[in-house]
Each structure stands twice: as structure tokens, then as C-alpha cells.
Design an enzyme around this catalytic site. Structure first.
Site, PDB file in Angstrom:
ATOM      1  N   TYR A 202       0.842  -1.199   0.000  1.00 48.09           N
ATOM      2  CA  TYR A 202       0.000   0.000   0.000  1.00 48.09           C
ATOM      3  C   TYR A 202       0.874   1.245   0.000  1.00 48.09           C
ATOM      4  CZ  TYR A 202       0.963   0.584   5.033  1.00 48.09           C
ATOM      5  OH  TYR A 202       1.578   0.770   6.250  1.00 48.09           O
ATOM      6  N   CYS A 203       0.298   2.346  -0.455  1.00 51.45           N
ATOM      7  CA  CYS A 203       0.984   3.637  -0.471  1.00 51.45           C
ATOM      8  C   CYS A 203      -0.087   4.725  -0.453  1.00 51.45           C
ATOM      9  CB  CYS A 203       1.898   3.765  -1.689  1.00 51.45           C
ATOM     10  SG  CYS A 203       1.026   3.613  -3.265  1.00 51.45           S
ATOM     11  N   THR A 204       0.292   5.955  -0.696  1.00 51.83           N
ATOM     12  CA  THR A 204      -0.655   7.065  -0.571  1.00 51.83           C
ATOM     13  C   THR A 204      -1.835   6.950  -1.532  1.00 51.83           C
ATOM     14  OG1 THR A 204       1.150   8.522   0.114  1.00 51.83           O
ATOM     15  CG2 THR A 204      -0.900   9.573  -0.592  1.00 51.83           C
ATOM     16  N   ILE A 231      -4.065   4.465   0.208  1.00 53.42           N
ATOM     17  CA  ILE A 231      -4.626   4.850   1.503  1.00 53.42           C
ATOM     18  C   ILE A 231      -5.757   5.857   1.324  1.00 53.42           C
ATOM     19  CG2 ILE A 231      -4.086   5.894   3.742  1.00 53.42           C
ATOM     20  CD1 ILE A 231      -1.097   5.078   3.102  1.00 53.42           C
TER      21      ILE A 231
END
Length: 314
Positions: A202-204, A231
Site C-alpha cells: 500500500y501507499c498514498t 490509503i
């Protein structure tokens, strides 16, 4: 009343003439009075722009008119406001307070992992990446794996400092200061024990884990997933009532955002240990290190990383 908005977006798609796209995007943003940062490469486009809502909507509509960007992945968030002192015909209500200027550049990569030769992109996006999961599908996977005793591993695809104020419960946060370090970390064997586990990257906003999941898959990680939309989309769906804890670090003047007023504060001031989500650059102007520091400590003395602590104190 004018409304300030920030648009986060990307698209992995082959581009034959990135520089022509750069010129078009620059002219389009300038004509609408938008600020932000846009990166373009032969693999696609990655941008964050801010301004008055109507102008940002027009920008998105015109950008999606280009066939390659028809399916642009976008996320919206609230802007801090508009600077009316810098209004002009293209931006009668003022320019975004969240960005100091407009930057549009052509790069080898639209997200810098330092491995452009490894990335395979076609009209459908990144080839060989992890299985994409919506926020709801992520919850279904977590529940299903828990029943079999094979718990999901959350793998943070951001710079490690971003996770200091917000992360998924129990996430593995590699000690990287930038995305270029991920390939070496994976090649080191430090996470080989996860190759037989279900791993969710996951990341921004989703773009970094698109690349990271493909790097992991090519290195033998057998069950790799990616949180589609990152996210931001997860927060839009579940707010602070799901598996996410804390605030989301963002690379603009807002520094961080919360999905609801109930967001947990998990950051700890590096100086006194107080709970805070406040982050600030090291006071040494040449240093780009971000530090978690509370208001009281920042007021008493500017924050400094370990390398520059003695210089700043002097």
C-alpha cells in the site's frame, strides 16, 4: 464562495512523446491557474494539482479527453484555501495555498524506484504487478486469511518517515528514505521470509505500490496484492473505522490529512515523546529529513536530525 481542491492522479500507459505531453499539460494548468507537480515519462503520468474547484474539474475533463488518459485514476481531497492576493484572469479567486508553484517535468520514471528497465507497461497498465484489491476486497481477504491462520502482511510502500504518523495495523515498514532504496532492500533478502505469505502493498494513492508489487512479484514473492487507490481511497471508504491508524502524510503544504475528526494520533515527538502528528523539515537547509515534532518543542528549538543536531544547536 470559491472552494479549494487538490487532485491526486496517475496513469500507467505508453506515451510516445512525453515532452509534447509536458508542454500541453503545462499550458493547460497555466490557463486554469493551477499549481502542483506533474511528472511524465514514457510509462505514463503522475500528478497532484490544486486550485479552485471549477478549474480543477475542467483540468480533469480536458486531461481525460486525451485517449491514453481516459481511465486516469483520481482521488480528490480538500485544499487549504486560495491565495486571493495572487488572483489573475485564469484564477480570479486566487491560486492554491498548498503548492508554491507549478512544476511539469519529463523523467525516466513517474515514480522513482530507480528501475525503469524493469517496469513493463502496456495500455492496460503495469504488467506483472500484484492483484488489485478495493478497500472492501481487502477486508474480505484479511478475514478469509485469518480463518486459515495465514494472516495478511501489510507492506508499506512509502518512505519510512511517512509511516511515523499513520500506517495500517501491524504493517511492515522498510527502513527506506526514498523509493529508490526498495529494490536493494528486496534484493538483500531481508524479506524473503514473506515469499510464501499473502502480502498487501500500500501507499498514498496507489502508484508506488503498483511498481513495488511488480518488483516483488519478479523477485519470487508468490502472493502479492496491492491496495487499489491506496490509503486515500481506503480512507474515503472506511474513514477511521477500519484497519488504518493515524494521519496520512502528503507531499504539499498541508503536510498531513485526516479522514475524520476521530483520527488517532500515533506519532511521537522525536524530542520529548509527546503524541503529535506534526512534521517538519530538519532546520539544516540542505537536509530533507522530515521529523515528527510537537508544537512546544518546535517553538523551543527548530528540529534537527541526528546528523545535523550539533550544527543547528550551535
Amino acid at each position: 464562495m470559491a472552494v479549494s481542491k487538490v487532485l491526486l492522479y496517475y496513469a500507467f500507459t505508453p506515451l510516445a512523446d512525453p515532452d509534447a505531453i509536458r508542454l500541453w499539460q503545462r499550458d493547460l494548468c497555466e490557463s486554469l491557474g493551477l499549481r502542483g507537480r506533474i511528472l511524465i515519462s514514457k510509462h505514463g503520468i503522475n500528478g497532484t494539482v490544486g486550485g479552485e474547484l471549477g478549474a480543477v474539474k475542467k483540468y480533469l475533463r480536458k486531461t481525460r479527453d486525451y485517449p491514453a488518459f481516459k481511465h486516469l485514476d483520481v482521488k480528490w481531497s480538500e485544499g487549504s484555501g486560495l491565495d486571493s492576493s495572487q488572483s489573475y484572469p485564469q484564477a480570479p479567486h486566487g491560486v492554491s495555498l498548498d503548492f508554491p508553484k507549478l512544476v511539469v517535468k519529463v523523467r525516466d520514471e513517474i515514480v522513482s524506484f530507480g528501475a525503469p528497465e524493469e517496469l513493463l507497461v502496456d495500455e492496460t497498465g503495469v504488467r506483472g504487478g500484484g492483484t488489485k484489491l478495493t478497500p472492501a476486497e481487502l477486508h474480505e481477504l484479511v478475514e478469509a486469511k485469518a480463518k486459515t491462520g495465514d494472516d495478511v502482511v501489510f507492506f508499506d510502500g512509502r518512505n519510512s518517515f511517512e509511516a511515523e504518523i499513520g500506517r495500517f495495523e501491524g504493517a511492515i515498514v522498510p527502513n527506506v528514505s526514498n523509493t529508490r532504496e526498495f529494490a536493494a532492500v528486496l534484493d538483500s533478502g531481508a524479506y524473503d521470509h514473506l515469499k510464501g505469505r499473502p502480502v498487501v502493498t500500500y501507499c498514498t494513492g496507489g502508484i508506488r505500490c503498483e511498481v513495488l508489487s511488480s518488483l516483488m512479484t519478479s523477485r519470487g514473492f508468490g502472493e502479492v496484492y496491492q491496495l487499489d487507490g491506496g490509503i486515500v481511497r481506503y480512507g474515503e471508504t472506511f474513514g477511521d473505522s477500519g484497519l488504518w491508524n493515524g494521519s496520512l502524510y502528503v507531499f504539499d503544504n498541508r503536510v498531513s490529512i485526516d479522514f475524520t475528526p476521530d483520527a488517532a494520533v500515533i506519532g511521537e515527538c522525536h524530542r520529548c515523546g509527546a503524541s503529535t502528528k506534526r512534521m517538519q523539515n530538519c532546520a539544516e537547509v540542505s537536509c530533507r529529513t522530515q521529523l515528527v515534532i510537537c508544537d512546544a518543542c518546535a517553538e523551543a528549538q527548530p528540529p534537527a536530525c541526528a546528523e545535523h543536531a550539533s550544527i543547528v544547536a550551535a
